[in-house]
Enzyme design. Structure first.
Site, PDB file in Angstrom:
ATOM      1  N   GLU A  61      -3.860   7.559  -4.736  1.00 41.00           N
ATOM      2  CA  GLU A  61      -4.157   7.010  -6.213  1.00 41.00           C
ATOM      3  C   GLU A  61      -5.439   7.426  -6.785  1.00 41.00           C
ATOM      4  O   GLU A  61      -6.458   7.773  -6.064  1.00 41.00           O
ATOM      5  CB  GLU A  61      -4.354   5.373  -5.937  1.00 41.00           C
ATOM      6  N   HIS A  91      -0.942   0.268 -10.151  1.00 36.77           N
ATOM      7  CA  HIS A  91      -1.610  -0.583  -9.230  1.00 36.77           C
ATOM      8  C   HIS A  91      -2.363  -1.713 -10.017  1.00 36.77           C
ATOM      9  O   HIS A  91      -3.381  -2.091 -10.116  1.00 36.77           O
ATOM     10  CB  HIS A  91      -2.739   0.176  -8.308  1.00 36.77           C
ATOM     11  N   ARG A 126       0.873  -1.269  -0.059  1.00 35.73           N
ATOM     12  CA  ARG A 126      -0.162   0.000  -0.052  1.00 35.73           C
ATOM     13  C   ARG A 126       0.903   1.148  -0.083  1.00 35.73           C
ATOM     14  O   ARG A 126       1.781   1.155   0.703  1.00 35.73           O
ATOM     15  CB  ARG A 126      -1.102   0.100   1.319  1.00 35.73           C
TER      16      ARG A 126
END
Ligand code: NAP
Ligand code: 8YV
Length: 327
Positions: free
Chosen positions: A266, A284, A237
């Site tokens: 993000e 991601h 993360r």
């Protein structure tokens, strides 16, 4: 016992973007209502009053849960559930589930790809070819970095961490790790602190969950300990990294290079990271194959179906493991 006709009368709300596969399976099993994002203000009183389950393809706040008086379960898409207030759900008696295991090998594959991209500059080498520079300038330059002789450290030796470790072993790299607790039966060297791990290795791979206990855990001190030959990979993360400290460390040579699949805010990636030639960046995509995302969606549906038909889910998160079905 609830049969399939009864399941089809249960209203499941699905906020966020979901794949056709997820939408089809949910709509086939339940009374599915979709919404763009999980904001309490976007709920009508009629809808709020009938939702018994949420299929979460977006973050779910305490306020959103509290706006749904009949809510029993939040089935979250993803193994990491830091965007769902599971502690609040646990207090309110709402079950939360996630999607572990089905994505482990895919994410570990991506981690190794990102590591090789970072160390051997493969995306840059491909761009060199596509730009016609192989023809005009000759061979791509030799990379200053290699995986050969590296020592790897894993921050977060859980399901995915162990799958990454198995791959690193096959690549011939020694592996060490840091968790809050030592994992019994693992052959890898354990370090009780992250700084100790970073000092002992030159390749640090982070795959810890987000949340308060890991917030900005990879900081200037850790990067200093990793050292000037250091490569940092983050597949866990973005919140677990102090991005200002990381950009500074990459700029001034405190560490050599970084490969990042996840970011603090993000989908916005800070310019200070985009500008760095020694950072390899991915949007991601750790679990992002049709195969694995379908398996994750199936587990979301299986959790909901199991909860409403048998009174227990397949994969409850620890914060709500105590929650019992009402009837
Ligand atoms: P997991 O099996 O629960 O493993 C998490 C590991 O992190 C555990 O070994 C845990 O050990 C350790 N950990 C947790 N908090 C810690 C802390 N404060 N300090 C040190 N170690 C800590 O989870 P997983 O299935 O491997 O998934 C890990 C994470 O990867 C997910 O939560 C998610 O955020 C991320 N992920 C990213 C992608 C992607 O697309 N990039 C895809 C899937 C998952 P202890 O409890 O002993 O500390
Ligand atoms: C997904 C992830 O991309 O499972 C996780 O924790 O980070 C990824 O697999 C995400 O959860 C859904 O978009």
């Amino acid at each position: 016992m609830t049969n399939s006709t009864e399941l089809s009368r249960i209203t499941i709300l699905a906020p966020g973007k979901l794949s056709d596969h997820a939408a089809k399976r949910l709509a086939k099993t339940f009374d599915l209502v979709r919404m763009e994002s999980a904001h309490p203000a976007k709920l009508t009183p009629e809808l709020a009053g009938k939702v018994r389950g949420v299929a979460a393809f977006a973050g779910i706040s305490a306020a959103f849960m509290d706006a749904l008086p009949k809510l029993e379960i939040v089935a979250s898409f993803g193994v990491g559930y830091d965007s769902v207030d599971a502690a609040h759900a646990g207090k309110r008696g709402v079950m939360v589930t996630n999607t572990p295991d089905v994505l482990t090998e895919e994410v570990a594959d991506t981690a190794l790809g990102l590591l090789i991209n970072t160390v051997r500059e493969l995306p840059r080498a491909e761009n060199y070819l596509r730009d016609g520079r192989w023809v005009s300038e000759g061979s791509y330059r030799l990379t200053g970095t290699t995986l050969r002789g590296r020592r790897a450290g894993i921050f977060g030796m859980g399901r995915i961490g162990q799958a990454i470790a198995r791959r690193l072993e096959a690549f011939g790299l020694p592996v060490a790790y840091h968790n809050r607790r030592q994992v019994e039966g693992l052959p890898y060297e354990y370090h009780p602190t992250l700084v100790s791990l970073a000092s002992a290795v030159d390749t640090l791979i982070s795959v810890v969950p987000g949340g308060a206990s890991t917030l900005k855990a990879v900081n200037a001190k850790v990067l200093q300990a990793l050292g000037p030959n250091g490569v940092f990979i983050n597949i866990g993360r973005g919140s677990t990294v102090d991005e200002d400290a990381l950009a500074a460390a990459l700029r001034d040579g405190t560490i050599l290079a970084a490969g990042l699949d996840v970011f603090a805010n993000e989908p916005n990636v800070p310019k200070m990271l985009l500008d760095l030639p020694n950072a390899s960046l991915l949007p991601h995509v750790g679990s992002a194959s049709v195969h694995t995302r379908n398996a994750m969606a199936d587990l979301v549906v299986d959790n909901l179906a199991s909860w409403f038909s048998r009174g227990e889910p397949v994969t409850a998160v620890p914060e709500t493991a105590h929650v019992k079905a009402k009837s």
